[in-house]
Design a protein around this motif. Structure first.
Motif, PDB file in Angstrom:
ATOM      1  N   SER B  58      53.098  66.936  46.795  1.00 37.76           N
ATOM      2  CA  SER B  58      54.273  66.099  46.540  1.00 37.76           C
ATOM      3  C   SER B  58      53.887  64.768  45.912  1.00 37.76           C
ATOM      4  O   SER B  58      54.605  64.244  45.062  1.00 37.76           O
ATOM      5  CB  SER B  58      55.044  65.848  47.840  1.00 37.76           C
ATOM      6  N   GLU B  59      52.759  64.222  46.350  1.00 37.26           N
ATOM      7  CA  GLU B  59      52.290  62.969  45.729  1.00 37.26           C
ATOM      8  C   GLU B  59      52.003  63.209  44.250  1.00 37.26           C
ATOM      9  O   GLU B  59      52.374  62.411  43.392  1.00 37.26           O
ATOM     10  CB  GLU B  59      51.022  62.467  46.428  1.00 37.26           C
ATOM     11  N   ILE B  60      51.341  64.320  43.968  1.00 33.89           N
ATOM     12  CA  ILE B  60      50.967  64.630  42.583  1.00 33.89           C
ATOM     13  C   ILE B  60      52.227  64.898  41.745  1.00 33.89           C
ATOM     14  O   ILE B  60      52.386  64.359  40.647  1.00 33.89           O
ATOM     15  CB  ILE B  60      50.037  65.871  42.545  1.00 33.89           C
ATOM     16  N   ASP B  88      48.755  54.972  42.113  1.00 35.64           N
ATOM     17  CA  ASP B  88      48.692  55.069  43.576  1.00 35.64           C
ATOM     18  C   ASP B  88      49.047  56.476  44.044  1.00 35.64           C
ATOM     19  O   ASP B  88      48.368  57.057  44.886  1.00 35.64           O
ATOM     20  CB  ASP B  88      49.689  54.101  44.229  1.00 35.64           C
ATOM     21  N   GLU B  89      50.150  57.023  43.509  1.00 40.18           N
ATOM     22  CA  GLU B  89      50.628  58.328  43.989  1.00 40.18           C
ATOM     23  C   GLU B  89      49.583  59.417  43.735  1.00 40.18           C
ATOM     24  O   GLU B  89      49.340  60.268  44.586  1.00 40.18           O
ATOM     25  CB  GLU B  89      51.962  58.719  43.337  1.00 40.18           C
ATOM     26  N   VAL B  90      48.960  59.369  42.562  1.00 39.97           N
ATOM     27  CA  VAL B  90      47.917  60.361  42.271  1.00 39.97           C
ATOM     28  C   VAL B  90      46.736  60.155  43.217  1.00 39.97           C
ATOM     29  O   VAL B  90      46.174  61.120  43.753  1.00 39.97           O
ATOM     30  CB  VAL B  90      47.486  60.284  40.792  1.00 39.97           C
ATOM     31  N   GLY B  91      46.411  58.891  43.469  1.00 34.36           N
ATOM     32  CA  GLY B  91      45.353  58.580  44.436  1.00 34.36           C
ATOM     33  C   GLY B  91      45.699  59.115  45.822  1.00 34.36           C
ATOM     34  O   GLY B  91      44.839  59.661  46.521  1.00 34.36           O
ATOM     35  N   HIS B  92      46.977  58.990  46.219  1.00 35.12           N
ATOM     36  CA  HIS B  92      47.402  59.521  47.524  1.00 35.12           C
ATOM     37  C   HIS B  92      47.173  61.034  47.570  1.00 35.12           C
ATOM     38  O   HIS B  92      46.735  61.574  48.572  1.00 35.12           O
ATOM     39  CB  HIS B  92      48.886  59.234  47.774  1.00 35.12           C
ATOM     40  N   GLY B  93      47.520  61.683  46.463  1.00 38.21           N
ATOM     41  CA  GLY B  93      47.311  63.133  46.403  1.00 38.21           C
ATOM     42  C   GLY B  93      45.850  63.479  46.643  1.00 38.21           C
ATOM     43  O   GLY B  93      45.527  64.365  47.436  1.00 38.21           O
ATOM     44  N   ARG B 167      46.108  54.161  55.047  1.00 31.36           N
ATOM     45  CA  ARG B 167      45.797  53.588  53.736  1.00 31.36           C
ATOM     46  C   ARG B 167      46.989  53.764  52.783  1.00 31.36           C
ATOM     47  O   ARG B 167      47.367  52.864  52.041  1.00 31.36           O
ATOM     48  CB  ARG B 167      44.550  54.310  53.209  1.00 31.36           C
ATOM     49  N   ILE B 168      47.584  54.946  52.825  1.00 31.97           N
ATOM     50  CA  ILE B 168      48.698  55.268  51.938  1.00 31.97           C
ATOM     51  C   ILE B 168      49.911  54.374  52.241  1.00 31.97           C
ATOM     52  O   ILE B 168      50.522  53.810  51.334  1.00 31.97           O
ATOM     53  CB  ILE B 168      49.062  56.766  52.068  1.00 31.97           C
ATOM     54  N   CYS B 169      50.232  54.230  53.513  1.00 36.87           N
ATOM     55  CA  CYS B 169      51.413  53.436  53.898  1.00 36.87           C
ATOM     56  C   CYS B 169      51.289  52.000  53.410  1.00 36.87           C
ATOM     57  O   CYS B 169      52.266  51.386  52.991  1.00 36.87           O
ATOM     58  CB  CYS B 169      51.590  53.437  55.417  1.00 36.87           C
ATOM     59  N   GLU B 171      49.924  51.003  50.741  1.00 32.62           N
ATOM     60  CA  GLU B 171      50.243  50.929  49.315  1.00 32.62           C
ATOM     61  C   GLU B 171      51.715  51.209  49.038  1.00 32.62           C
ATOM     62  O   GLU B 171      52.295  50.678  48.088  1.00 32.62           O
ATOM     63  CB  GLU B 171      49.363  51.921  48.531  1.00 32.62           C
ATOM     64  N   GLU B 172      52.318  52.054  49.876  1.00 33.13           N
ATOM     65  CA  GLU B 172      53.730  52.409  49.665  1.00 33.13           C
ATOM     66  C   GLU B 172      54.639  51.188  49.771  1.00 33.13           C
ATOM     67  O   GLU B 172      55.712  51.161  49.164  1.00 33.13           O
ATOM     68  CB  GLU B 172      54.189  53.460  50.683  1.00 33.13           C
ATOM     69  N   ALA B 173      54.217  50.204  50.566  1.00 40.11           N
ATOM     70  CA  ALA B 173      55.070  49.042  50.791  1.00 40.11           C
ATOM     71  C   ALA B 173      55.461  48.393  49.460  1.00 40.11           C
ATOM     72  O   ALA B 173      56.617  48.017  49.260  1.00 40.11           O
ATOM     73  CB  ALA B 173      54.353  48.047  51.697  1.00 40.11           C
TER      74      ALA B 173
HETATM   75 FE   LIG Z   1      52.631  58.032  47.802  1.00 39.04          FE
END
Ligand SMILES: [Fe+2]
Ligand SMILES: [Fe+2]
Lengths: 105, 328
Positions: B58-60, B88-93, B167-169, B171-173
């Motif tokens: 989903s991140e990807i 960021d989103e790709v990094g989260h993936g 870590r992801i949360c 960045e989501e902020a």
């Molecule tokens: Fe994300």
């Protein structure tokens, strides 16, 4: 087709000089040099960073969680701690000790 | 690491299985994390693999609708922010594929399963981002809904997943705050801008209501996942939290909620609504949504086009001549 699963490198991040390197995660890379570049992209986009380490995951030897009893303290280990020693705040010496010292002196 | 997929008792006697299960559950009840090398029930492992894999996908895939808007961002600042969000989103993936790998499957296999349509991604990314206001709605409300889910999951029992989510949360902020700012600007803009924002909400409302998954009545996995602290709140509880936090904000911005069934019940301090059509949800997440095929195809092409880069990196690592990029 080339295998691009690659090795895993563990990443350690240092926020400021003088601070310890802290494990932040891991990354896939074909070699250590590339692992550093990818680790920088993945793990230092936000927080301050002055230094990164990458270590092949396979180089890490870890204890097993199921043997975590090896860390249990069966005996009193207070002798390894500063709080294991009590000293009075003010030293009062006995008359006898004072006398002996002056005799010797 | 033991990767063998255990079925049921995993070759253990049932007494031994019970003994281990008891230890495992006691550890979770004490609030301790489970680590990759620990014994875990096969069900726990499989559920986590499924969850983390879908989350990573989903991140990807979430980067796709937004990525397409980068060249059309209205200002340079918006372009920078959107670029950073997509990165960021790709990094989260990537972080999440790594977390899932600690449970068995390889990253390459998981990416392959996404491209072949074997594994799922979030329902919301099966819909197109038609206007710039969609980008604003996605960044504000979908990231907000995702944050509710992810901050909850970050307290979950599996160590590698919880650490990745912390870590992801963080960045989501910024994603959500930037999305909110975009919505505030549009809501206070010209009539064209306000209409564009409302139109985006009209199209996104139902997908957003479905984001946290089928209602608790329909969701068969939830009880066990809650007991093992894979999930700490049910789908309906997460949806309720989202409505409580964000409906008042949407109304403040002068947006109209395009759901006549939605009403606030003072006595129970909850938002009441008619369930969305969960059959549509199932169809969509099984790649039967408006742009499901397009998303999977975009991912397949990106993977194919990146092949020469991966080959070049592999060759360089072996000190072999590095192939040139294909020309077409
Ligand atoms: Fe994300
Ligand atoms: Fe995000």
């Amino acid at each position: 087709m080339t295998d691009t699963q690659w090795k895993v490198f563990e990443v350690f991040h240092q926020q400021a000089r003088g601070e310890p390197h802290v494990h932040v995660g891991s990354i896939h890379a074909p070699d250590a040099e590339m692992a550093l570049i990818l680790a920088k992209e993945q793990y230092s986009r936000r927080q301050a960073c002055v230094n990164l380490w990458v270590v092949p995951a396979e180089a890490i030897l870890a204890t097993a969680y199921e043997n975590d009893d090896i860390f249990e303290r069966a005996t009193d280990k207070s002798y390894r701690e500063s709080w294991g020693y009590k000293t009075p705040k003010t030293i009062t010496t006995s008359d006898e000790a004072t006398k002996r010292r002056s005799d010797e002196g | 690491m033991v990767v063998a997929v255990e079925k049921n008792l995993g070759g253990l006697s049932s007494a031994e299985y019970e003994r281990r299960l008891e230890k495992f559950e006691a550890r979770i009840n004490r609030g301790e994390k489970i680590e990759p090398a620990d014994w875990m029930p096969d069900d726990y492992r499989q559920q986590l693999i499924r969850l983390i894999h879908v989350h990573a996908n989903s991140e990807i895939c979430g980067a796709l609708p937004e990525g397409r808007w980068i060249p059309h961002a209205p200002t340079f600042k918006r372009k920078l922010a959107l670029l950073a969000k997509v990165q960021d989103e790709v990094g989260h993936g990537q972080l999440l594929y790594r977390a899932a790998e600690t449970l068995g499957p390889s990253r390459e296999q998981m990416i392959e399963d996404l491209i072949s349509g074997k594994s799922k991604f979030s329902n919301v990314f099966h819909y197109p981002a038609e206007t710039w206001a969609d980008v604003a709605i996605i960044a504000w409300l979908i990231d907000a809904a995702a944050i509710i889910n992810q901050t909850m999951m970050a307290e979950g029992s599996y160590g590698p997943y919880a650490r990745a989510l912390k870590r992801i949360c963080y960045e989501e902020a910024f994603h959500m705050k930037h999305g909110y700012e975009m919505c505030v600007v549009l809501a206070n803009g010209t009539k064209v801008q306000r209409d564009m924002l409302q139109d985006a909400l009209n199209r996104w409302w139902t997908p957003i209501m479905m984001f946290h998954g089928p209602s608790d009545k329909e969701s068969k996995h939830t009880a066990q996942l809650v007991r093992w602290k894979v999930k700490l709140k049910t789908n309906d509880e997460q949806r309720q939290q989202f409505l409580k936090q964000f409906v008042p904000k949407m109304l403040d911005l002068g947006m109209k909620i395009p759901d006549k069934s939605l009403r606030y019940d003072k006595a129970s301090d909850t938002w009441l609504y008619d369930d969305p059509d969960w059959n549509e949800f199932k169809k969509v997440v099984n790649n039967g949504g408006p742009v499901s095929q397009e998303r999977v195809e975009a991912r397949r092409l990106a993977h194919r086009d990146g092949q020469w880069v991966r080959e070049a990196l592999a060759a360089a690592a072996e000190r072999k001549p590095v192939p040139m990029p294909p020309t077409n």
